[in-house]
Write a protein that holds these residues in place. Structure first.
Motif, PDB file in Angstrom:
ATOM      1  N   SER A  35      16.177 -27.590 -21.535  1.00 33.64           N
ATOM      2  CA  SER A  35      15.775 -28.594 -20.563  1.00 33.64           C
ATOM      3  C   SER A  35      17.047 -29.126 -19.913  1.00 33.64           C
ATOM      4  N   GLU A  82      11.517 -38.227 -16.102  1.00 32.99           N
ATOM      5  CA  GLU A  82      12.323 -37.165 -15.480  1.00 32.99           C
ATOM      6  C   GLU A  82      13.801 -37.470 -15.781  1.00 32.99           C
ATOM      7  N   GLU A  83      14.391 -37.195 -17.000  1.00 30.41           N
ATOM      8  CA  GLU A  83      13.911 -36.100 -17.816  1.00 30.41           C
ATOM      9  C   GLU A  83      13.776 -36.530 -19.282  1.00 30.41           C
ATOM     10  N   GLU A 116       9.650 -29.927 -19.803  1.00 29.06           N
ATOM     11  CA  GLU A 116       9.927 -31.046 -18.909  1.00 29.06           C
ATOM     12  C   GLU A 116       8.723 -31.973 -18.806  1.00 29.06           C
ATOM     13  N   GLY A 128      10.683 -25.743 -11.362  1.00 26.86           N
ATOM     14  CA  GLY A 128      11.117 -26.340 -12.621  1.00 26.86           C
ATOM     15  C   GLY A 128      12.508 -25.892 -12.992  1.00 26.86           C
ATOM     16  N   GLN A 164       7.526 -22.197 -19.164  1.00 27.64           N
ATOM     17  CA  GLN A 164       7.955 -23.553 -18.859  1.00 27.64           C
ATOM     18  C   GLN A 164       6.766 -24.485 -18.875  1.00 27.64           C
ATOM     19  N   ILE A 220       5.490 -28.180 -17.727  1.00 30.56           N
ATOM     20  CA  ILE A 220       5.903 -29.182 -16.734  1.00 30.56           C
ATOM     21  C   ILE A 220       4.680 -29.941 -16.244  1.00 30.56           C
TER      22      ILE A 220
END
Length: 227
Positions: free
Chosen positions: A4, A13-14, A77, A150, A165, A167
């Motif tokens: 990440s 974020e994040e 994320e 992402g 991923q 997200i």
């Protein structure tokens, strides 16, 4: 590889790195001889300067060593996001349940299966797994001509790794300086961290040849189909 980025505009974020730190503490306690593969933790920066620059720099720098040795990768994320939506009067309020979240996955059968299982285990927001869908007009490197949005998109576009991923993209994602702890379900973050730790352990046990098997309908595997 579990990855990440560390830079972001607020506490969502994040927040992938916070989950990964907890995952790493657990994984580090597993005796090395009980892991079929080692696990590399990558926390990069440079995401907010444009197009996942830090992650891409790492992948390019280590193409012939760490990346070449990597069998599979995941990027995490925006975990535990609660929905923040307008009511009938146009006033934004926290809503029930969770913000829509999903996994993107490279066109590898095992990655899709592992991504779906991880989301089911986390009991957060279903088990959606999407293929890369954005045409690679930036570099032309993508093995099948597509990438996903992402920080982990370079895992597939740059390095062609079997990868996935997780997200989400709530309305408050890029609100700089906004206090967001009320917008994050920490119990859900914990469940997601546990589920993706299990996913990482699942990936250590799958033979590399099996991980590399692509879906039959992947455009990159069917050169006669238009991209």
């Amino acid at each position: 590889m579990i990855q990440s980025h560390t830079d972001g505009t607020n506490g969502l974020e994040e927040n992938g790195t916070e989950a990964i730190l907890s995952m790493a503490h657990y994984l580090a306690r597993i005796p090395r001889n009980e892991l079929p593969r080692s696990i590399l933790i990558v926390m990069s920066t440079g995401h907010m300067s444009g197009h996942a620059m830090g992650t891409e720099a790492f992948l390019r720098k280590h193409t012939d060593d760490l990346v070449a040795r990597t069998a599979a990768a995941m990027s995490l994320e925006h975990l535990g996001a609660r929905p923040w939506l307008p009511d009938k009067n146009g006033t934004y309020r926290l809503g029930p349940g969770y913000e829509t979240g999903l996994c993107f996955a490279s066109p590898h059968k095992e990655m899709i299966k592992v991504a779906r299982t991880a989301q089911e285990r986390s009991q957060v927001d279903g088990n959606r797994v999407l293929r890369p869908f954005m045409p690679d007009t930036i570099s032309g490197e993508s093995p099948n001509g597509f990438w996903w949005p992402g920080d982990g998109e370079g895992l597939w576009r740059v390095s062609a790794l079997p990868s996935m991923q997780y997200i989400s993209g709530p309305a408050y994602l890029l609100s700089s300086g906004k206090p967001v702890m009320d917008f994050i379900d920490t119990a859900a973050v914990r469940r997601q961290a546990i589920a993706f730790t299990d996913a990482a352990l699942d990936l250590t046990r799958i033979p590399r040849a099996q991980l590399n098997k692509r879906r039959w309908d992947d455009p990159g595997s069917l050169p006669h189909l238009p991209i």
